[in-house]
Design a protein around this motif. Structure first.
Motif, PDB file in Angstrom:
ATOM      1  N   THR A  89       7.112  76.197 142.208  1.00 29.62           N
ATOM      2  CA  THR A  89       7.912  77.393 141.987  1.00 29.62           C
ATOM      3  C   THR A  89       9.264  77.027 141.406  1.00 29.62           C
ATOM      4  O   THR A  89       9.792  75.951 141.645  1.00 29.62           O
ATOM      5  CB  THR A  89       8.143  78.146 143.310  1.00 29.62           C
ATOM      6  N   THR A  90       9.813  77.959 140.658  1.00 32.54           N
ATOM      7  CA  THR A  90      11.156  77.787 140.105  1.00 32.54           C
ATOM      8  C   THR A  90      12.164  78.303 141.133  1.00 32.54           C
ATOM      9  O   THR A  90      11.786  79.012 142.070  1.00 32.54           O
ATOM     10  CB  THR A  90      11.296  78.591 138.801  1.00 32.54           C
ATOM     11  N   ARG A 103      14.141  80.687 140.763  1.00 30.63           N
ATOM     12  CA  ARG A 103      14.078  82.157 140.707  1.00 30.63           C
ATOM     13  C   ARG A 103      12.928  82.679 141.568  1.00 30.63           C
ATOM     14  O   ARG A 103      13.067  83.672 142.274  1.00 30.63           O
ATOM     15  CB  ARG A 103      13.916  82.598 139.256  1.00 30.63           C
ATOM     16  N   GLN A 104      11.782  82.005 141.497  1.00 32.35           N
ATOM     17  CA  GLN A 104      10.647  82.416 142.331  1.00 32.35           C
ATOM     18  C   GLN A 104      10.940  82.175 143.809  1.00 32.35           C
ATOM     19  O   GLN A 104      10.514  82.957 144.671  1.00 32.35           O
ATOM     20  CB  GLN A 104       9.389  81.668 141.908  1.00 32.35           C
ATOM     21  N   ASP A 105      11.672  81.108 144.118  1.00 31.96           N
ATOM     22  CA  ASP A 105      12.068  80.856 145.507  1.00 31.96           C
ATOM     23  C   ASP A 105      12.935  81.998 146.026  1.00 31.96           C
ATOM     24  O   ASP A 105      12.772  82.441 147.171  1.00 31.96           O
ATOM     25  CB  ASP A 105      12.834  79.540 145.624  1.00 31.96           C
ATOM     26  N   HIS A 123      12.836  85.051 144.928  1.00 31.25           N
ATOM     27  CA  HIS A 123      11.945  86.209 145.073  1.00 31.25           C
ATOM     28  C   HIS A 123      11.180  86.141 146.395  1.00 31.25           C
ATOM     29  O   HIS A 123      11.042  87.161 147.085  1.00 31.25           O
ATOM     30  CB  HIS A 123      10.967  86.275 143.900  1.00 31.25           C
ATOM     31  N   VAL A 149       3.462  86.102 144.539  1.00 29.19           N
ATOM     32  CA  VAL A 149       4.155  85.186 143.628  1.00 29.19           C
ATOM     33  C   VAL A 149       3.137  84.393 142.825  1.00 29.19           C
ATOM     34  O   VAL A 149       2.168  83.873 143.372  1.00 29.19           O
ATOM     35  CB  VAL A 149       5.066  84.217 144.422  1.00 29.19           C
ATOM     36  N   GLY A 189       2.737  81.034 140.515  1.00 28.65           N
ATOM     37  CA  GLY A 189       3.437  79.767 140.338  1.00 28.65           C
ATOM     38  C   GLY A 189       3.793  79.480 138.895  1.00 28.65           C
ATOM     39  O   GLY A 189       3.508  80.268 137.985  1.00 28.65           O
ATOM     40  N   THR A 190       4.407  78.330 138.650  1.00 26.83           N
ATOM     41  CA  THR A 190       4.883  77.973 137.313  1.00 26.83           C
ATOM     42  C   THR A 190       3.743  77.748 136.327  1.00 26.83           C
ATOM     43  O   THR A 190       3.931  77.907 135.135  1.00 26.83           O
ATOM     44  CB  THR A 190       5.733  76.693 137.377  1.00 26.83           C
TER      45      THR A 190
END
Length: 166
Positions: A61-62, A64-66, A68, A88, A90-91
Motif C-alpha cells: 500500500t501507498t 495515501r492508501q494507509d 484511507h 482497498v 493494493g499498489t
C-alpha cells in the motif's frame, strides 16, 4: 545499539574532518567504533552519509492508501480488518490481505475488531431456550429471591469456627 540519525552522521563526519579521532567520535555518540569507521569508509566512497537503499519486499500500500484504511476504520470502528481490507485495492491492482490492514491500523494505534464467534444455534435450540424461559415468565419477586445467580463457579465459604461449605 541505536542507529545514528542523519544529523548525527553529518556531525560525526564534521568532527572527523576537524581532526577528532574515531574513538572520541564514537564515545561522543555512544556507538561502537566500527560504526564510525564504516561511516567514514562510506563517506569516502559515495561522498554522502545517507543510508543506502535496502533490499526487501516493496510495500503493498501507498501512504495515501494507509491513510484511507485509517480514516475508513475511524468512520466505522466496529468493522473487521477483513472488511476494511476489501475496500482497498493494493499498489499492483490486487486486494490487500486482512493482515496488512491489521498491521496498518496497529501502526496508527488502532485495534481492529475481531468477528464475534458464538455457538451455532439451530431452530430447535432456539425453541428449547424459548420454552425454558417461558417456564419462568409468571414468577414473582418472592420466588426470584430464592434463586442464586452465578457463572457456575464453585464457591467456598469459610466460617469462623473452621467449617467449610462448598
Amino acid at each position: 545499539m541505536p542507529r545514528l540519525t542523519s544529523a548525527e552522521r553529518e556531525r560525526a563526519i564534521g568532527r572527523l574532518e576537524a581532526g577528532d579521532t574515531p574513538e572520541a567520535v564514537a564515545a561522543t555518540f555512544q556507538c561502537h567504533i566500527s560504526t564510525i569507521y564504516r561511516l567514514l569508509q562510506r563517506f569516502g566512497i559515495t561522498g554522502s552519509t545517507a543510508d543506502a537503499e535496502r533490499s526487501g519486499r516493496p510495500r503493498v500500500t501507498t501512504p495515501r492508501q494507509d491513510r484511507h484504511i485509517f480514516r475508513s476504520h475511524v468512520a466505522h470502528p466496529f468493522r473487521t480488518a477483513a472488511e476494511t481490507a476489501r475496500t482497498v485495492i493494493g499498489t499492483h491492482q490486487a486486494p490487500i490481505s486482512r493482515q496488512t490492514a491489521s498491521r496498518r491500523l496497529r501502526f496508527r494505534g488502532l485495534r481492529n475488531c475481531r468477528p464475534a464467534r458464538g455457538p451455532v444455534l439451530t431452530v430447535r435450540h432456539r425453541q428449547a431456550r424459548l420454552h425454558w424461559a417461558q417456564g419462568f415468565l409468571n414468577w414473582n419477586n418472592v420466588r426470584w429471591q430464592n434463586v442464586l445467580f452465578s457463572d457456575e463457579s464453585r464457591f467456598c465459604i469459610d466460617h469462623a469456627d473452621g467449617r467449610v461449605r462448598v
